[in-house]
Design a protein around this motif. Structure first.
Motif, short mmCIF file in Angstrom:
data_model
loop_
_atom_site.label_atom_id
_atom_site.label_comp_id
_atom_site.label_asym_id
_atom_site.label_seq_id
_atom_site.Cartn_x
_atom_site.Cartn_y
_atom_site.Cartn_z
N PRO A 311 -0.27 10.72 -12.87
CA PRO A 311 -0.55 9.42 -12.09
C PRO A 311 0.01 9.18 -10.80
CG PRO A 311 1.32 9.33 -13.60
CD PRO A 311 0.80 10.74 -13.81
N PRO A 312 -0.36 7.98 -10.02
CA PRO A 312 -0.09 7.88 -8.74
C PRO A 312 1.36 7.89 -8.63
CG PRO A 312 -2.05 6.31 -9.12
CD PRO A 312 -1.46 7.02 -10.57
N PRO A 313 2.05 8.05 -7.61
CA PRO A 313 3.48 8.02 -7.37
C PRO A 313 4.01 6.75 -7.77
CG PRO A 313 2.53 9.14 -5.32
CD PRO A 313 1.26 8.56 -6.35
N PRO A 314 4.99 6.35 -8.57
CA PRO A 314 5.56 5.23 -9.24
C PRO A 314 6.04 4.27 -8.02
CG PRO A 314 6.27 7.01 -10.51
CD PRO A 314 5.67 7.73 -9.39
N GLY A 315 5.42 3.11 -7.88
CA GLY A 315 6.15 2.12 -6.72
C GLY A 315 5.32 2.38 -5.48
N LEU A 316 4.59 3.38 -5.08
CA LEU A 316 4.03 3.50 -3.86
C LEU A 316 2.83 2.49 -3.74
CD1 LEU A 316 3.99 4.96 -1.14
CD2 LEU A 316 2.51 6.72 -2.14
N THR A 317 2.88 1.69 -3.01
CA THR A 317 1.52 0.62 -2.52
C THR A 317 0.76 0.85 -1.33
OG1 THR A 317 3.12 -1.30 -1.72
CG2 THR A 317 2.84 -1.10 -4.27
N THR A 318 1.70 1.77 -0.62
CA THR A 318 0.67 2.00 0.64
C THR A 318 0.05 3.23 0.62
OG1 THR A 318 2.88 3.08 1.50
CG2 THR A 318 2.54 0.57 2.04
N ASP A 319 -0.75 3.50 1.57
CA ASP A 319 -1.46 4.93 1.64
C ASP A 319 -0.48 6.12 1.97
OD1 ASP A 319 -3.98 3.72 1.12
OD2 ASP A 319 -4.34 3.43 3.09
N PRO A 320 -0.53 7.11 1.25
CA PRO A 320 0.30 8.15 1.41
C PRO A 320 0.01 8.91 2.79
CG PRO A 320 -1.18 8.96 0.13
CD PRO A 320 -1.63 7.43 0.04
N ALA A 321 0.94 9.49 3.40
CA ALA A 321 0.97 9.98 4.76
C ALA A 321 -0.26 11.01 4.99
CB ALA A 321 2.30 10.78 5.34
N ARG A 322 -0.23 11.98 3.71
CA ARG A 322 -1.35 13.02 4.06
C ARG A 322 -1.55 13.50 2.51
NH1 ARG A 322 2.55 15.97 6.42
NH2 ARG A 322 2.03 15.41 8.66
N GLU A 520 17.09 10.85 -4.47
CA GLU A 520 15.79 9.95 -4.13
C GLU A 520 16.17 8.31 -4.51
OE1 GLU A 520 12.46 13.21 -5.61
OE2 GLU A 520 12.96 11.83 -7.10
N LEU A 521 15.89 7.76 -3.43
CA LEU A 521 16.21 6.26 -3.60
C LEU A 521 14.84 5.57 -3.84
CD1 LEU A 521 18.95 7.52 -2.57
CD2 LEU A 521 19.12 5.68 -1.37
N TYR A 522 14.99 4.33 -4.44
CA TYR A 522 13.78 3.56 -4.77
C TYR A 522 13.61 2.14 -4.02
CZ TYR A 522 10.15 1.57 -7.50
OH TYR A 522 8.64 0.87 -7.95
N PHE A 523 12.49 2.05 -3.03
CA PHE A 523 12.38 0.78 -2.35
C PHE A 523 11.02 0.17 -2.63
CE2 PHE A 523 15.17 3.78 0.03
CZ PHE A 523 16.29 3.02 0.43
N GLU A 524 11.06 -1.12 -2.59
CA GLU A 524 9.89 -1.73 -2.92
C GLU A 524 8.73 -1.35 -2.21
OE1 GLU A 524 7.91 -4.36 -5.35
OE2 GLU A 524 10.01 -4.10 -5.47
N GLY A 525 7.57 -1.17 -2.58
CA GLY A 525 6.25 -0.73 -1.97
C GLY A 525 6.29 0.73 -1.44
N GLU A 526 7.34 1.46 -1.35
CA GLU A 526 7.47 2.73 -0.89
C GLU A 526 7.79 3.56 -2.15
OE1 GLU A 526 7.02 3.34 2.26
OE2 GLU A 526 7.07 1.37 3.02
N GLY A 527 8.24 3.37 -3.13
CA GLY A 527 8.65 4.08 -4.30
C GLY A 527 9.85 4.78 -4.08
#
Length: 764
Positions: A311-322, A520-527
């Motif tokens: 599945p997509p990376p948990p918590g990531l709401t922006t487009d990935p870098a590459r 690994e730390l969890y941030f809103e929108g960044e996962g």
């Protein structure tokens, strides 16, 4: 062969077979001949001392002395750093405990472990001999060898095969076989009857073998059934349930054990290579440790899903870098975890694999999953998580789906860790800046990287690392930052895998010493975002998005940085003037400590416990079935009388009371003298019926034989204590020491359980 000598041989065989169940723990088999010698010495000494007519206390003392002398001799031969012998033995045992704690099974050879295993086998040999010969409870002789079996059964998370249990069962069968032969020897050899002539030793052996099979075969069958419902860790079910399949809970090994061992290898060598279409190297992530408590950072139970698409990376709401494609070739590196760049989207790898939707770990699920990665070539499609610095600085600490594990702050965390965290992050006003401050503090000159520290991240170890000696390696650096992040309300976990390695002409080479741990730390929108608190001379520069003052638009060239590169000047504690957080601000993480139930080991423990209970219950079940058949109201009067008489005799034997010799009338009078008037009269009546049944021309009676027998049985047990009744039920001596009368044809199906029925002297 004398009974005592035969018992010594039975103990020797049982303990020797049980000692082999420790083989899954270590690659050093040199403990086996030593264990065999000490077991032989203990059994031989026991047989000799008993033959001299000395008491059981003397036997136990001499055997214990032999064991102590043997252990001292082994310790002398192994050597040690201590000058005195006792200190040397203590040092060996202490180093063995540390070796077992830090090494994955099968452990490499270690002198202390060898001494510890031989000592354990010797103690088991002494205890088994005491049970078999000392207190004459051979049925309980399963307990000491079972402790050896339980060490790998409960201590290992995988690769526990079926053969150790078979060895344990065979050894126990030998003990029961010996007890059967001993019981047969107690009966007079000159007594016989036309229907049952005098038996020879071969006949006794056959009956004894049936006695042993009567117990061991049901237990083995029960074990197979238990294995179907409750498979042992690392073992598949027997065609029932998910077992180790791709859909269901899985018990994992501890990746930190391999971490310390690989970092301290005497020589670095390449364990894998990879090629990528990206310009830089990549951290290769294997495992995630989301649980933190007083024992340190640990894995949790996960539910694996089939398929190679994640599945997509948990918590990531922006487009990935590459997006990137990476081809990885693993050499002589064995693991159940598949090394992958984070965050993987799909993979193509031969073998059986499954993934966890929450942590994005991929694990082997095949029969030999402990070596799933060895000589493996596979391709991974992944996306890079490289947050924009400005956006991350303003992000709030998010709440992941597993926040009960990754955001839980233990209530008993040492206050000195909390106080230090609040001091370090006091000038930072956002979660990301607090995380950057923690990272900069750990990467500062106040801390020293050293693999001399013990493996682990317990409360005490982290407090020593952060407040006192400030020396450690990546496990302590990563574990400390993850804990400090939770103190200020940021969900965190520890990842274990490999550093990017060194660039080669065709790609990247990763050595065994590149194994690494990071938070690994969890941030809103960044996962989940990677940080790097371990000093720069080991890992290179920290990721640019984790350093205050780095150009937000900068690219992540740091991933492939040369380990010798210098840290960027901006890597320092933030100096923004911000009020210190109040206690309410610093405790935004859920207060409940995350906890998981180790279902694999719990199931194994329940299965083994149920197997032991089944083993102990077999004699009682056979005895209860025999009583019910004997007191059945059907059949001719002659048979009912004989069955009732046999039940009274066997009950007396089970209760530890002598059953006198002589005619039925004499026996009845003798036994009745110890009963109350009612049961005594009933016993006298039964004895008279037995005499008439055996010697009169006809037995013309309508007496309620079953009722009379039950009244006598009640009188025999009426005033017994509960523990005496339990002992008689669990260990019915009559199964092994008394003959059973021949039953009518309709009951002959149960004759297979009457082991001693055809022995001489069955009619007493």
């Amino acid at each position: 062969m004398r009974a005592s000598n035969r018992s010594a041989v039975a103990v020797l065989v049982a303990v020797t077979l049980a000692s082999l169940t420790l083989l899954p723990l270590t690659s050093d088999t040199s403990y086996i001949p030593l264990a065999l010698v000490v077991t032989f010495a203990i059994a031989l000494v026991g047989a000799v001392v008993r033959r001299l007519g000395l008491g059981n206390g003397v036997v136990l003392g001499v055997q214990s002395a032999v064991l102590v002398v043997f252990v001292l001799g082994i310790a002398l031969s192994l050597g040690g750093a201590e000058s005195n012998l006792l200190g040397q033995i203590g040092g060996l045992y202490s180093s063995a405990a540390e070796h077992m704690r830090t090494q994955a099974a099968p452990m490499p050879p270690h002198p202390g472990v060898k001494l510890l295993l031989v000592t354990a086998v010797g103690v088991v040999a002494v205890l088994t001999d005491v049970l078999v010969e000392g207190i004459e409870r051979p049925a309980w002789a399963i307990a000491p060898p079972l402790t050896l079996y339980l060490v790998p059964a409960l201590g290992l998370a995988e690769d526990l095969s079926w053969w150790p249990f078979v060895l344990l069962a065979v050894g126990y069968a030998v003990v029961l076989l010996n007890e059967g032969l001993t019981a047969a020897d107690r009966w007079p050899r000159a007594v016989g009857s036309p229907d049952h002539p005098q038996s020879d030793q071969g006949t006794h052996l056959g009956y004894a073998a049936r006695a042993a099979a009567m117990v061991t075969v049901p237990v083995l069958v029960a074990s197979v059934l238990l294995g179907a419902a409750l498979p042992l860790p690392g073992q598949p079910g027997w065609g029932v349930g998910a077992g180790r399949g791709a859909d269901g809970p899985l018990q994992m090994t501890d990746p930190t054990l391999d971490l310390k061992r690989n970092l301290t290898q005497p020589e670095d060598y390449t364990v894998l290579t990879y090629q990528s279409d990206a310009p830089s190297g990549s951290y290769l992530r294997m495992a995630s440790l989301p649980v933190f408590n007083e024992a340190g950072w640990q894995s949790s139970g996960i539910s694996l899903q089939p398929g190679s698409t994640l599945p997509p990376p948990p918590g990531l709401t922006t487009d990935p870098a590459r997006e990137r494609t990476t081809t990885i070739q693993v050499g002589d590196f064995r693991s159940e975890y598949l090394p992958l760049p984070y965050a993987p989207r799909s993979f193509e790898a031969p073998g059986e694999w499954a993934h966890d939707d929450v942590s994005l770990m991929v694990l082997g699920t095949g029969d030999n999953r402990g070596e799933a990665t060895r000589n493996l070539t596979y391709t991974v499609r992944s996306v890079d998580i490289e947050p924009d610095g400005a956006r991350l600085s303003a992000a709030e600490a998010g709440m992941p789906v597993d926040a009960n594990l990754t955001a839980a702050l233990p209530p008993d965390l040492p206050p000195e860790i909390i106080d230090l965290t609040l001091e370090v992050t006091g000038d930072a006003d956002t979660p990301a800046l607090k995380a950057a401050a923690i990272q900069a503090f750990l990467r500062s000159s106040e801390f020293t990287y050293s693999t001399d520290q013990a493996q682990g991240t317990t409360y005490e170890q982290l407090a020593d690392f952060l407040v006192r000696d400030r020396r450690g390696y990546c496990e302590q650096f990563a574990g400390a930052m993850a804990v400090m992040a939770r103190v200020v309300g940021i969900p965190s976990r520890v990842a274990v895998g490999f550093l990017p390695g060194s660039r080669t002409g065709a790609g990247w080479e990763v050595g065994v010493r590149d194994m690494h741990a990071w938070p690994e730390l969890y941030f809103e929108g960044e996962g989940w975002v990677r940080f790097e608190p371990t000093p720069s001379l080991v890992t290179g520069n920290a990721p640019p998005w984790t350093i205050e003052g780095t150009d937000p638009g900068g690219t992540s060239t740091d991933e492939g940085a040369d380990p010798s590169s210098e840290p960027v000047p901006s890597e320092s504690v933030p100096t923004v003037d911000t009020p210190s957080p109040t206690p309410s601000e610093s405790s935004s993480a859920p207060a409940a400590e995350g906890s998981t139930i180790p279902w694999g080991r719990l199931g194994a423990g329940v299965g083994i416990f149920a197997g032991v209970l089944a083993l102990m219950a077999v004699p009682a079940l056979v005895r209860l079935r025999r009583r019910r058949v004997r007191l059945d109201l059907s059949g001719e009067m002659h048979d009912r009388v004989e069955r009732a008489w046999a039940e009274l005799r066997d009950t007396s034997v089970d209760l530890g009371r002598p059953w006198p010799e002589g005619s039925p009338r004499t026996i009845g009078q003798t036994v009745a003298s110890g009963l109350e008037p009612g049961p005594a009269r009933a016993l006298t009546a039964v004895a008279q019926l037995v005499e008439r049944s055996r010697y009169a021309r006809s037995l013309d009676s309508h007496a309620n034989v079953t009722g009379l027998a039950r009244e006598v049985l009640d009188g025999m047990t009426r005033h017994l204590t509960w523990d005496s009744k339990l002992l008689a039920l669990v260990w019915p001596r009559s199964l092994f020491t008394g003959p059973a009368p021949r039953l009518p044809e309709r009951f002959r199906v149960w004759e297979r359980f009457r082991v001693w029925e055809r022995l001489p002297g069955r009619h007493r």
